[in-house]
Enzyme design. Structure first.
Site, PDB file in Angstrom:
ATOM      1  N   VAL A 124       5.606 -13.229  14.788  1.00 56.48           N
ATOM      2  CA  VAL A 124       5.289 -14.641  15.034  1.00 56.48           C
ATOM      3  C   VAL A 124       6.541 -15.338  15.544  1.00 56.48           C
ATOM      4  O   VAL A 124       7.603 -15.237  14.934  1.00 56.48           O
ATOM      5  CB  VAL A 124       4.793 -15.349  13.753  1.00 56.48           C
ATOM      6  CG1 VAL A 124       4.343 -16.765  14.078  1.00 56.48           C
ATOM      7  CG2 VAL A 124       3.674 -14.571  13.095  1.00 56.48           C
ATOM      8  N   ASP A 125       6.410 -16.039  16.656  1.00 57.36           N
ATOM      9  CA  ASP A 125       7.540 -16.791  17.204  1.00 57.36           C
ATOM     10  C   ASP A 125       7.214 -18.276  17.225  1.00 57.36           C
ATOM     11  O   ASP A 125       6.090 -18.672  17.562  1.00 57.36           O
ATOM     12  CB  ASP A 125       7.881 -16.307  18.615  1.00 57.36           C
ATOM     13  CG  ASP A 125       8.441 -14.900  18.601  1.00 57.36           C
ATOM     14  OD1 ASP A 125       9.225 -14.589  17.683  1.00 57.36           O
ATOM     15  OD2 ASP A 125       8.081 -14.097  19.474  1.00 57.36           O
ATOM     16  N   SER A 172       0.841  -1.186   0.000  1.00 63.70           N
ATOM     17  CA  SER A 172       0.000   0.000   0.000  1.00 63.70           C
ATOM     18  C   SER A 172       0.879   1.240   0.000  1.00 63.70           C
ATOM     19  O   SER A 172       2.057   1.195   0.357  1.00 63.70           O
ATOM     20  CB  SER A 172      -0.917   0.026   1.234  1.00 63.70           C
ATOM     21  OG  SER A 172      -1.747  -1.112   1.287  1.00 63.70           O
TER      22      SER A 172
END
Length: 722
Positions: free
Chosen positions: A290-291, A215
């Site tokens: 995110v882990d 975007s």
């Protein structure tokens, strides 16, 4: 032998009949119209459809407006709304078959409905419940009026459906879905992070594949504008159709809600847009949110894992996904869902991986969007942002008081410093299981910079202005996972701005509709590699290479060299091995591009607008732009047997302006029209020619003017229910 054969056939018949009985599971019938419409009297609302079919929804209360928004959006795209709700409920496979079963599984894996069941009553404020309930009732009234269009077993719709929809979708804007898919890969190499200060190096993370969509957003302060006007450019890049395609609406209540902007199916508030007082644009940010934790299973009990030298039990759910076969027959597929103290657990071959991610078990997303919609000034906007309930998404902000700003928003996990959180973490250490998020005060933000310009094009937050006060990496810990990437679009923003030149309306539009690749972009680097190939023994490809050599890196519709270049880039970036830029791979891609152009366009020496088309209903027109261009146009999903057409990129765009007196003026455009799925409507494609030729519509906020120009004025509750 005949008797034996008859017996066997009889047994087969009995088995088939037994199987059909077992698989017979018809969907419930839609409730009666009277039942579905019983709540409509509680929401007096008026919908004014302007000459473009855009709904302007007026009500006394916010709940009235939410009710009307649901009804209006259903009129234009009820199918996608139902698809969205079925997916959120985890029952999409009942309607779409086996291909939808992974979606249903992920809903269960994320624990969406467990969170709703445990937190909805106490953690969703009453005013948020009110607009969610009203939205559901608007859909129910539409279902009452259109039982033939309503999927069996889906109505009545509920407030919980609305809240759960935000919970399910918002993590995917930072690509949680891509992470999940990678963890399900049984051939995935585990990339274990080492303890801080360890000397050995772990394997590198594999790069994302397929190229990135994105975007654009830009805000310019009055001092930089040349005419004392504050401006905001809203330009997110979305699919042009489907559950995250923009639908334009205007919400107005007597309780102070007055926002115009874009919504997705199932959302009762404006997601990005503007009011007479302020506005914001969103862009996707590429943050590590995110882990993954590698778990050690108990060899004597597969339902246990090691944590701090003790065996812990997994939480186990036996999930049944009903998969549509044909007619009323559904297959009950079963799979277990495991959860550790880290979070959801993925079993892939010999790997057992637990994940922990931004937005996990969060339920306040709708609340934050609602508070943003009701904000009247920068202080209230900041207070709304401080709820910190949205897992990601950048904000470019501007208002009538001439404030502008960039916010690299996310729920940043409160991780321990020193570890490389981009790798897999050891799952047997409880000290690595982070709890909660960093406070909003630590979120990277740049407010009212000296140069009077902020921008973002899905790039690093360390390039957000063209002045001296950009953020820098040393201001933030590495554990925040901030991106350092640039896109072609961000490179072009930086190349076209110098911190001092006037950015008036024309200058902003020239940048928004810029059609050039930067010499420093990854795309040009690929083309340069193709130009360096030795094709002396391949005269057909050598001629194509010579044609590429003359390309000026522009993607305007008349460009005679862009077609081969962009088709070639698509072959590479959207292929099975987008990171393979070896000579052999590039030769193959060039050959495929030449073959494709010869098949569909009698050669590659055609203007770009011959290939790059905006197609919708009766509209089929050329359009400038291309992948990762500021005039972003992507063609995704077409096969070698099909001609391309625009499918993603620039969609709903707005240029919002507040003059020196704080008065609002805005221009906007939708890529197709307000009737996003009604092929019979004149508004199915009436904005497409304007969109392709870079023209605008005027935004209108005044009710009297809207009534005078209205195509239609109505109250949904006045329609008869059969």
């Amino acid at each position: 032998m005949k008797r034996i054969l008859k017996v066997l056939l009889g047994l087969v018949g009995v088995l088939i009949l037994a199987a059909l009985v077992w698989l017979y599971d018809p969907l419930p019938a839609t409730p009666s119209a009277a039942s579905l419409s019983k709540g409509m009297a509680d929401y007096p609302v008026e919908i004014i459809r302007d000459q473009w079919g855009v709904p302007h929804i007026f009500g006394k209360t916010d709940a009235d407006v939410s009710f009307g928004l649901a009804y209006a959006h259903a009129e234009d795209d009820y199918q996608t709304t139902q698809e969205t709700i079925a997916a959120t409920r985890g029952v999409l496979a009942r309607y779409r078959g086996a291909k939808a079963a992974p979606t249903d599984y992920i809903v269960a894996l994320m624990g969406i409905w467990k969170t709703v069941d445990s937190r909805y009553q106490q953690d969703v404020p009453d005013d948020v419940k009110a607009i969610a309930t009203a939205y559901a009732e608007g859909l129910n009234l539409y279902a009452a009026h259109h039982p033939d269009k309503t999927w069996d077993g889906l109505a009545p719709f509920t407030a919980q459906d609305v809240v759960a929809g935000f919970m399910f979708k918002t993590p995917f804007f930072y690509s949680l879905d891509k992470s999940l898919l990678s963890y399900f890969d049984v051939e995935r190499d585990l990339e274990l992070a080492l303890a801080p200060n360890a000397q050995q190096q772990a394997l590198q993370v594999r790069p994302a594949q397929g190229g990135e969509l994105g975007s654009n957003a830009m805000a310019v302060a009055a001092k930089r504008s040349g005419d004392a006007t504050t401006r905001l450019l809203i330009n997110s890049h979305q699919p042009m159709t489907g559950p995250v395609a923009w639908y334009e609406a205007h919400a107005v209540s007597e309780e102070g809600w007055n926002m115009l902007g874009g919504v997705f199916p199932g959302t009762p508030v404006i997601l990005h847009g503007f009011s007479p007082n302020l506005g914001w644009a969103n862009t996707v940010n590429h943050i590590d949110l995110v882990d993954s934790y590698v778990l050690t299973r108990n060899p004597n009990n597969e339902l246990q894992y090691r944590l701090d030298d003790k065996w812990q039990d997994f939480a186990v759910e036996e999930l049944t996904i009903k998969v549509k076969l044909f007619g009323p027959f559904h297959y009950p597929a079963t799979r277990r869902v495991l959860r550790s103290v880290h979070g959801p657990v993925i079993e892939a071959g010999d790997n057992t991986i637990a994940i922990r991610y931004a937005g996990m078990d969060e339920i306040r997303q709708l609340e934050q969007y609602y508070r943003l919609n009701k904000s009247q000034n920068f202080a209230q906007f900041t207070q709304s942002m401080a709820l910190n309930a949205l897992p990601s998404i950048n904000y470019i902000y501007a208002d009538r008081a001439d404030n502008i700003g960039f916010i690299h928003n996310a729920q940043y996990p409160a991780r321990a410093d020193g570890w490389d959180w981009s790798k897999d973490l050891p799952g047997d250490r409880s000290d690595l299981i982070w709890q909660g998020y960093r406070p909003y005060s630590e979120v990277p933000k740049l407010i009212n910079p000296k140069s009077g310009l902020v921008f973002n094009a899905n790039n690093t937050p360390f390039n957000a202005t063209d002045g001296p006060d950009n953020l820098s990496a040393d201001q933030f810990p590495a554990s925040m996972g901030l991106a350092t990437n640039q896109t072609n679009r961000s490179l072009r923003f930086m190349e076209m701005n110098d911190g001092v030149q006037t950015l008036d309306r024309d200058a902003i539009l020239a940048q928004k509709f810029d059609t050039r690749y930067s010499q420093d972009s990854d795309y040009v680097a690929i083309i340069n590699k193709v130009l360096q190939l030795d094709l002396s023994d391949k005269p057909v490809l050598a001629a194509a290479q010579a044609h590429l050599q003359a390309w000026d890196l522009n993607t305007d519709i008349d460009n005679p060299h862009a077609a081969l270049a962009i088709v070639l880039l698509r072959q590479i970036i959207r292929g099975e091995s987008p990171d393979d830029h070896s000579d052999a791979a590039l030769v193959s891609a060039l050959s495929d591009a030449v073959t494709y152009m010869n098949k569909h366009f009698d050669g590659y020496q055609v203007p770009w607008g011959t290939v790059n088309r905006l197609v919708r209903g009766d509209t089929d027109v050329p359009i400038s732009g291309g992948p990762d261009i500021l005039r972003a146009i992507y063609s995704i999903g077409y096969t070698p047997d099909e001609k391309p057409k625009a499918t993603h990129g620039d969609t709903w765009i707005a240029l919002v302006e507040w003059n020196a007196n704080g008065l609002l003026d805005a221009n906007l455009i939708h890529q197709f029209g307000s009737a996003t799925s009604d092929t019979r409507s004149p508004h199915f494609d009436d904005q497409a020619p304007l969109f392709a030729s870079e023209q605008w519509r005027k935004a209108e906020f005044d009710k009297a003017t809207l009534r005078a120009q209205a195509e239609r004025i109505y109250r949904p509750q006045d329609f008869s229910v059969q």
